[in-house]
Design an enzyme around this catalytic site. Structure first.
Site, PDB file in Angstrom:
ATOM      1  N   CYS A  85       0.810  -1.221   0.000  1.00  0.00           N
ATOM      2  CA  CYS A  85       0.000   0.000   0.000  1.00  0.00           C
ATOM      3  C   CYS A  85       0.841   1.267   0.000  1.00  0.00           C
ATOM      4  O   CYS A  85       0.313   2.374  -0.148  1.00  0.00           O
ATOM      5  CB  CYS A  85      -0.927   0.005   1.208  1.00  0.00           C
ATOM      6  SG  CYS A  85      -1.935  -1.477   1.337  1.00  0.00           S
ATOM      7  N   HIS A 336      -8.890   4.126  -1.972  1.00  0.00           N
ATOM      8  CA  HIS A 336      -7.550   3.565  -1.776  1.00  0.00           C
ATOM      9  C   HIS A 336      -7.123   2.710  -2.970  1.00  0.00           C
ATOM     10  O   HIS A 336      -6.927   1.495  -2.839  1.00  0.00           O
ATOM     11  CB  HIS A 336      -7.540   2.752  -0.483  1.00  0.00           C
ATOM     12  CG  HIS A 336      -6.221   2.196  -0.081  1.00  0.00           C
ATOM     13  ND1 HIS A 336      -5.009   2.694  -0.539  1.00  0.00           N
ATOM     14  CD2 HIS A 336      -5.905   1.143   0.746  1.00  0.00           C
ATOM     15  CE1 HIS A 336      -4.021   1.979  -0.018  1.00  0.00           C
ATOM     16  NE2 HIS A 336      -4.533   1.040   0.759  1.00  0.00           N
TER      17      HIS A 336
END
Length: 389
Positions: A85, A336
């Site tokens: 991430c 995201h």
């Protein structure tokens, strides 16, 4: 070391995009970023791409796609980074190193991800590769299940903080209402976020749907320039400090709720910047799940371990609080798209510092902190930014 400066950027709308692949998503931001910086493709010395992929699409070799998405890059060196991430920050930091090494004067950083083409179960399995599969692959609920387990450990040690998690969700959704790029531009009040219902069920108890960031498509781009070049440009945002600290991948080998790598990254960056946390005007932090933001309050030094709830209760991180956190709406509202996230966070901060954040604007923002993490606080990146022009 010569620290490159942010001189331009672009950001796509996050959400379920009609763009079929990351190539089309990149095309939405590359030329706008160049125009924002006032340069042409021929001026770019290196391209740094952040795409996690890992099965979202069969097309890989993502670094080469920028030249397929925009004209003028046929022979420009390009490379792709991946760090879960924190993939976008990995690409950005590699570009900073490229300029610091003297190999180029201008770099283009592009972060992108196309996540919505797979069924939910397959998406969860792709994301779970950012955990230690040897021990954690059987966690029900994928990465949400992983953070549900972290939340359970936190509650067992410090007490049930479900209400405070709901406050974080409500705060970030309220902030996201002002972000034109956000995936979810809807205001979810505290009572809704704090109540388990058909519209807000448990995803991975004790985490509810409103505690989890969204599966999104999107892209963001940043143009970096050597300070000598940036001096002749319209705007320049400097990295007063930056730090990257890792922690052990397997949760079994560390305290899963300490976020020790994050704490060390914050300490290192603030020391390098010669600042205290209170000197910052706002922070963009990695709220992939609300429990992550709560623990990050403690890792950055806003509260002692187990006392992050006080930060929420006292409103310290609200838009008008002592240290606004996620005035963009954060990952919770903004979305995201994994490879784009780190780049997006730096774009959001640069917009604030240059007074270009519109309705999101934090008044008189002069210094910003950014925290982007890969996995469950495994790859931890902290940037301290300030406007110099």
């Amino acid at each position: 070391m010569t620290a490159a400066q942010i001189v331009g950027w672009a950001h796509s709308k996050f959400g379920k995009s009609e763009a079929p692949t990351t190539r089309e998503l990149m095309a939405e931001v590359v030329n706008p970023a160049l125009r924002h910086a006032g340069i042409d493709a021929k001026d770019v010395d290196g391209i740094f791409v952040g795409v996690f992929n890992n099965g979202f699409t069969k097309q890989d070799f993502q670094g080469a796609l920028v030249a397929m998405a925009a004209d003028g890059f046929d022979h420009t060196p390009a490379v792709r980074m991946e760090n879960a991430c924190a993939t976008g920050s990995a690409a950005l930091y590699s570009a900073l190193d490229f300029i610091a090494s003297g190999r180029g004067k201008i770099a283009l950083v592009v972060g992108a991800e196309k996540m919505t083409t797979l069924p939910t179960k397959e998406t969860g399995d792709v994301l779970l590769s950012a955990s230690f599969r040897e021990e954690e692959a059987d966690i029900e609920g994928g990465f949400a299940g992983l953070f549900g387990r972290i939340a359970s450990h936190y509650f067992q040690r410090y007490g049930d903080r479900s209400a405070e998690l709901a406050m974080i969700a409500a705060k970030n959704h309220a902030n996201g209402m002002a972000n034109p790029y956000a995936h979810m531009q809807r205001d979810f009040p505290f009572d809704f976020c704090n109540t388990v219902s058909d519209k807000n069920p448990y995803v991975a108890a004790p985490l509810r749907r409103t505690d989890c960031s969204l599966v999104s498509d999107g892209a963001a781009a940043i143009v970096l320039a050597h300070p000598d070049v940036a001096a002749g440009m319209h705007r320049a945002v400097a990295f007063r400090a930056r730090a990257h600290v890792n922690d052990i991948l397997a949760l079994s080998r560390r305290d899963p709720i300490a976020f020790e790598g994050a704490r060390r990254a914050w300490t290192k960056a603030l020391e390098e910047a010669g600042l205290a946390l209170g000197d910052l005007d706002f922070v963009e932090t990695h709220d992939c799940f609300t429990i992550a933001e709560l623990i990050e309050y403690e890792a950055m030094g806003l509260a002692k371990p187990g006392e992050g709830y006080k930060v929420v209760r006292e409103g310290l991180t609200a838009k008008g609080g002592k240290l606004p956190v996620n005035p963009s709406g954060g990952l919770k509202s903004k979305g995201h798209p994994v490879g784009a996230t780190g780049v997006s966070m730096h774009v959001m901060a640069a917009m604030q510092l240059c007074g270009e954040a519109g309705d999101m604007q934090v008044p008189d923002a002069g210094k910003a902190g950014i925290f982007n993490m890969g996995g469950a606080a495994v790859a931890n990146y902290v940037s301290i930014l300030e406007r110099v022009k």
